[in-house]
Design a protein around this motif. Structure first.
Motif, PDB file in Angstrom:
ATOM      1  N   TYR A   7       0.843  -1.208   0.000  1.00  0.00           N
ATOM      2  CA  TYR A   7       0.000   0.000   0.000  1.00  0.00           C
ATOM      3  C   TYR A   7       0.872   1.250   0.000  1.00  0.00           C
ATOM      4  CZ  TYR A   7      -3.338   3.474   1.779  1.00  0.00           C
ATOM      5  OH  TYR A   7      -4.119   4.588   1.947  1.00  0.00           O
ATOM      6  N   ASP A  10       3.547   0.819  -3.598  1.00  0.00           N
ATOM      7  CA  ASP A  10       3.021   0.712  -4.959  1.00  0.00           C
ATOM      8  C   ASP A  10       1.499   0.622  -4.892  1.00  0.00           C
ATOM      9  OD1 ASP A  10       2.311   0.112  -7.580  1.00  0.00           O
ATOM     10  OD2 ASP A  10       3.892  -1.384  -7.849  1.00  0.00           O
ATOM     11  N   PHE A  11       0.866   1.786  -4.823  1.00  0.00           N
ATOM     12  CA  PHE A  11      -0.578   1.834  -4.614  1.00  0.00           C
ATOM     13  C   PHE A  11      -1.338   1.096  -5.711  1.00  0.00           C
ATOM     14  CE2 PHE A  11      -4.803   3.708  -4.957  1.00  0.00           C
ATOM     15  CZ  PHE A  11      -5.248   3.553  -3.655  1.00  0.00           C
ATOM     16  N   TYR A  12      -0.908   1.250  -6.946  1.00  0.00           N
ATOM     17  CA  TYR A  12      -1.597   0.601  -8.062  1.00  0.00           C
ATOM     18  C   TYR A  12      -1.585  -0.925  -7.881  1.00  0.00           C
ATOM     19  CZ  TYR A  12      -2.788  -0.864 -12.800  1.00  0.00           C
ATOM     20  OH  TYR A  12      -3.379  -1.458 -13.876  1.00  0.00           O
ATOM     21  N   ALA A  13      -0.421  -1.468  -7.566  1.00  0.00           N
ATOM     22  CA  ALA A  13      -0.321  -2.920  -7.357  1.00  0.00           C
ATOM     23  C   ALA A  13      -1.167  -3.339  -6.157  1.00  0.00           C
ATOM     24  CB  ALA A  13       1.140  -3.321  -7.148  1.00  0.00           C
ATOM     25  N   ALA A  15      -3.896  -1.882  -4.996  1.00  0.00           N
ATOM     26  CA  ALA A  15      -5.308  -1.806  -5.355  1.00  0.00           C
ATOM     27  C   ALA A  15      -5.730  -3.025  -6.168  1.00  0.00           C
ATOM     28  CB  ALA A  15      -5.593  -0.519  -6.123  1.00  0.00           C
ATOM     29  N   ASN A  16      -4.919  -3.406  -7.128  1.00  0.00           N
ATOM     30  CA  ASN A  16      -5.246  -4.582  -7.939  1.00  0.00           C
ATOM     31  C   ASN A  16      -5.241  -5.859  -7.107  1.00  0.00           C
ATOM     32  OD1 ASN A  16      -5.735  -3.549 -10.604  1.00  0.00           O
ATOM     33  ND2 ASN A  16      -3.583  -2.978 -10.637  1.00  0.00           N
ATOM     34  N   GLU A  38      -9.626   4.081   1.883  1.00  0.00           N
ATOM     35  CA  GLU A  38      -9.711   4.486   0.476  1.00  0.00           C
ATOM     36  C   GLU A  38     -11.152   4.715   0.043  1.00  0.00           C
ATOM     37  OE1 GLU A  38      -7.240   5.498  -1.393  1.00  0.00           O
ATOM     38  OE2 GLU A  38      -5.936   5.069   0.301  1.00  0.00           O
TER      39      GLU A  38
END
Length: 146
Positions: A7, A10-13, A15-16, A38
């Motif tokens: 978190y 690498d927020f994108y990773a 989130a996925n 979030e």
């Protein structure tokens, strides 16, 4: 790397990964605390968007009212577009209706300052409280006369 440290790095990773865990029903492996944060943040973003759109509309309505000699198609189009954008945003987020009063107050405070700065008119000339109801500011037939 666990979900919580992902978190931060690498927020994108993250989130996925969280979406995949939720879809798989693996709630015990999901980073519930950050997911909740979030989701709350997303709600606040929608309210800030409403305030921002109201600010633009109110800014233009104030200029329209206080600078009649400068009225033109550009301002008319800005007001019409702002009304349409707010209407769409409210349709997409109907629960924001409960936040309209505070959103209008916040937006008007900012729009009043913006209008004073842009027009050179003393801020004290503009009403302290928003002079229009939500229905009035959204009404295509309402064009404030100054």
């Amino acid at each position: 790397m666990d979900g919580s440290s992902l978190y931060d790095s690498d927020f994108y990773a993250w989130a996925n990964e969280q979406a995949a865990l939720l879809r798989a029903g693996k709630l015990d492996a999901a980073d519930i605390e950050h997911i909740a944060e979030e989701i709350e943040s997303m709600g606040k973003t929608e309210k800030r968007e409403l305030v921002s759109r109201l600010r633009v509309l109110l800014h233009h309505l104030l200029k329209w009212e206080h600078q009649p000699a400068r009225r033109g198609n550009s301002w008319r189009l800005s007001i019409a577009n702002s009304r349409d954008e707010i209407e769409t945003h409210m349709r997409d987020n109907p629960s924001l209706k409960s936040k309209l009063g505070e959103s209008i107050a916040d937006a008007y405070r900012l729009a009043r300052r913006d209008a004073a700065a842009e027009t050179g008119i003393d801020e004290a000339v503009f009403a302290v409280q928003c002079p229009w109801s939500f229905a009035e500011m959204m009404d295509e037939g309402v064009w404030p006369e100054g």
